[in-house]
Scaffold this active site. Sequence first.
Site, PDB file in Angstrom:
ATOM      1  CE  LYS A 175      40.543  -3.723  63.835  1.00  0.00           C
ATOM      2  NZ  LYS A 175      40.570  -3.583  65.082  1.00  0.00           N
ATOM      3  CD  GLU A 250      39.252 -14.422  51.217  1.00  0.00           C
ATOM      4  OE1 GLU A 250      37.702 -14.119  50.068  1.00  0.00           O
ATOM      5  OE2 GLU A 250      40.302 -14.365  50.417  1.00  0.00           O
ATOM      6  CB  CYS A 284      31.703 -13.498  53.894  1.00  0.00           C
ATOM      7  SG  CYS A 284      32.257 -14.895  54.101  1.00  0.00           S
ATOM      8  CD  GLU A 385      28.662  -7.914  53.270  1.00  0.00           C
ATOM      9  OE1 GLU A 385      28.506  -6.901  53.159  1.00  0.00           O
ATOM     10  OE2 GLU A 385      28.500  -9.248  53.269  1.00  0.00           O
TER      11      GLU A 385
HETATM   12  P1  NAP Z   1      34.858  -3.842  58.983  1.00  0.00           P
HETATM   13  O1  NAP Z   1      33.808  -2.902  59.836  1.00  0.00           O
HETATM   14  O2  NAP Z   1      35.159  -3.818  57.523  1.00  0.00           O
HETATM   15  O3  NAP Z   1      35.994  -4.078  59.899  1.00  0.00           O
HETATM   16  C1  NAP Z   1      36.783  -5.768  59.633  1.00  0.00           C
HETATM   17  C2  NAP Z   1      38.021  -4.852  60.259  1.00  0.00           C
HETATM   18  O4  NAP Z   1      38.445  -4.480  60.365  1.00  0.00           O
HETATM   19  C3  NAP Z   1      37.839  -5.143  61.783  1.00  0.00           C
HETATM   20  O5  NAP Z   1      38.685  -5.458  62.852  1.00  0.00           O
HETATM   21  C4  NAP Z   1      38.191  -3.662  62.151  1.00  0.00           C
HETATM   22  O6  NAP Z   1      38.049  -2.745  63.051  1.00  0.00           O
HETATM   23  C5  NAP Z   1      38.917  -3.549  60.937  1.00  0.00           C
HETATM   24  N1  NAP Z   1      39.242  -1.864  60.863  1.00  0.00           N
HETATM   25  C6  NAP Z   1      37.481  -1.061  60.437  1.00  0.00           C
HETATM   26  N2  NAP Z   1      38.385  -0.047  59.926  1.00  0.00           N
HETATM   27  C7  NAP Z   1      39.733   0.226  59.510  1.00  0.00           C
HETATM   28  C8  NAP Z   1      40.428   0.791  59.538  1.00  0.00           C
HETATM   29  N3  NAP Z   1      40.321   2.378  58.654  1.00  0.00           N
HETATM   30  N4  NAP Z   1      41.889   1.171  58.442  1.00  0.00           N
HETATM   31  C9  NAP Z   1      42.004  -0.563  59.071  1.00  0.00           C
HETATM   32  N5  NAP Z   1      41.442  -1.787  59.296  1.00  0.00           N
HETATM   33  C10 NAP Z   1      40.087  -1.066  59.740  1.00  0.00           C
HETATM   34  O7  NAP Z   1      33.895  -5.371  58.701  1.00  0.00           O
HETATM   35  P2  NAP Z   1      33.094  -6.417  60.172  1.00  0.00           P
HETATM   36  O8  NAP Z   1      31.743  -5.133  60.456  1.00  0.00           O
HETATM   37  O9  NAP Z   1      34.070  -6.466  60.969  1.00  0.00           O
HETATM   38  O10 NAP Z   1      32.706  -7.892  59.231  1.00  0.00           O
HETATM   39  C11 NAP Z   1      31.726  -7.722  57.865  1.00  0.00           C
HETATM   40  C12 NAP Z   1      31.940  -7.558  56.780  1.00  0.00           C
HETATM   41  O11 NAP Z   1      33.101  -8.443  56.650  1.00  0.00           O
HETATM   42  C13 NAP Z   1      30.889  -7.948  55.975  1.00  0.00           C
HETATM   43  O12 NAP Z   1      30.975  -6.756  54.730  1.00  0.00           O
HETATM   44  C14 NAP Z   1      30.954  -9.212  55.111  1.00  0.00           C
HETATM   45  O13 NAP Z   1      30.635 -10.009  54.214  1.00  0.00           O
HETATM   46  C15 NAP Z   1      32.160  -9.256  55.214  1.00  0.00           C
HETATM   47  N6  NAP Z   1      33.683 -11.017  56.103  1.00  0.00           N
HETATM   48  C16 NAP Z   1      34.011 -11.116  54.795  1.00  0.00           C
HETATM   49  C17 NAP Z   1      34.448 -12.289  54.715  1.00  0.00           C
HETATM   50  C18 NAP Z   1      35.521 -12.820  52.969  1.00  0.00           C
HETATM   51  O14 NAP Z   1      35.927 -14.111  53.366  1.00  0.00           O
HETATM   52  N7  NAP Z   1      34.725 -12.389  52.020  1.00  0.00           N
HETATM   53  C19 NAP Z   1      34.175 -13.699  55.628  1.00  0.00           C
HETATM   54  C20 NAP Z   1      33.816 -12.684  57.468  1.00  0.00           C
HETATM   55  C21 NAP Z   1      33.238 -11.680  56.691  1.00  0.00           C
HETATM   56  P3  NAP Z   1      37.241  -2.782  64.269  1.00  0.00           P
HETATM   57  O15 NAP Z   1      36.371  -3.867  64.491  1.00  0.00           O
HETATM   58  O16 NAP Z   1      37.876  -1.985  65.458  1.00  0.00           O
HETATM   59  O17 NAP Z   1      36.417  -1.525  63.608  1.00  0.00           O
END
Ligand code: NAP
Length: 494
Positions: A175, A250, A284, A385
Amino acid sequence: MSKKYQNFINGKWTDAASGKTFENRNPANWNEVVGLFPKSGKEEVEAAVKAARSAFESWRLVPAPKRGDILKKVGDIMTARKDEIATLMTREMGKVLLETRGDVQEGIDTAYYAASEGRRLFGHTVPSELPNKFNMAIRTPIGVAGIVTPWNFPMAIPTWKIFPALLCGNTVVFKPASDTPATATMLAEILMEAGIPEGVVNLVHGGGGEVGMAIVSHPEVDLVSFTGSTAIGKKISEVASQTLKRVSLELGGKNAQIVMDDANLSLALDGVLWGAFGTTGQRCTATSRLLLHEKVFDKFMSMLVDRTNKLRLGDGLLPTTEVGPCVNEGQRNTVQSYVEIGLKEGAKLAAGGKAATDGDLAKGWFHQPTIFTEVTPEMRIAKEEIFGPVLSVVRIKSLDEGINVLNNTIYGLSSSIYTNDVNAAFQAIRDVKAGITYINAPTIGAEAHMPFGGVKQTGNGHREGGWTVFEFFSEWKTVYVDYSGGLQRAQIDN
Ligand code: NAP
């Protein structure tokens, strides 16, 4: 008419059973609809898991070098379609072309690395404590892998997970983020074209709360690999623990770059500009804090503000653009709310601070590259963040203070120090609490063949990338072969 995309389940392209769709728009030009995607739910996840479970029984028996051969082909097709993928990615999430090309290249590197691992995937042979007995530990596939990814690296992050999962003999239910479903669809197309058998990779579009949660909570999904925010990671960990799944998380970061008084300042300047404002700060590993030695503070700040004010904002497809938009309106609102928080906390704006709305910028979600000074380590802008083009600068008096401030956050992903003192560099390597430390390089710039991940609330101890990711996607089986012809008893005082 907007292009209509579909799910990919059991080797077939299908709509959501409900017929509902959601839009994906260009963040640099909100009027442009990139495509319409199926708004799926539990029903589609059910079908995808069923397909993956059934395909697992044959995929696990394909020799790993043969699985690797398919991934090599995937890398070749990605190479041939690199510009096409990068252009689509820029349209759907805004990064400049140079960066989206880099994102695709990371996927290509990951494909070739995984392909070569098919001929390694080493186990261990260990001497037995008994005569005429042979001991070994081998890697085995686990089952169905649920893959949930964010939007900031729409090709690199899915490939970091999917390619090693496949190489190890697992099947996949994927997904992608709702902001980047088009790039994910292209990846599914490429996997199909390269010869991945039906049901081995399944793509389900839709919201995190519906599709993501349905995958994570499904009893037939054996392991979950998630990259995203710490808040959602915690939820996933809770839900997946109900069926004791293996989970790799991650998560977020609050990365800092230390600049010491003996540093090469122009090198450190290039580093912080790239680290803080590359990908519009939406990495990130983005440099969110600059910990600047007081002896070089004024000089460095004037160089930094000057260069920051010259950064060119715009559509990432234009060759002149250096900084693209925030990914969507919500993300730009978050950035703006942190600017207000910073001002209320008493920090001072040294650059930017506003949404950028001049001319064509008004069509998208642009925000000026922003720098705060007079930031203290306890302020929220120094600890939380932001995930946007905002840099908080903290004045430090010594290396010890710099390391203490750097460690003063719940996160621990990336870190950097600019110094020409080898002793200071090694002290930072030892004392900084982070999964990644760069010496004389910015906090961003991971290489696909090195372990990637963080400590503290950035993750749960697993590593992607390099040789370490194959640990997560395979299960150890310990094998004893007794060729003595008699009953030999281990752990008995013979
Ligand atoms: P996010 O809101 O946590 O979403 C990540 C993924 O999870 C998306 O596919 C999202 O779907 C899905 N998701 C949302 N709610 C969910 C739930 N209740 N159950 C299961 N899946 C769910 O994060 P983002 O805004 O896309 O990305 C930014 C974040 O990612 C930042 O905090 C960044 O630091 C982190 N990040 C970390 C790394 C690393 O390697 N440490 C790398 C890149 C990014 P939808 O898009 O449909 O909401």
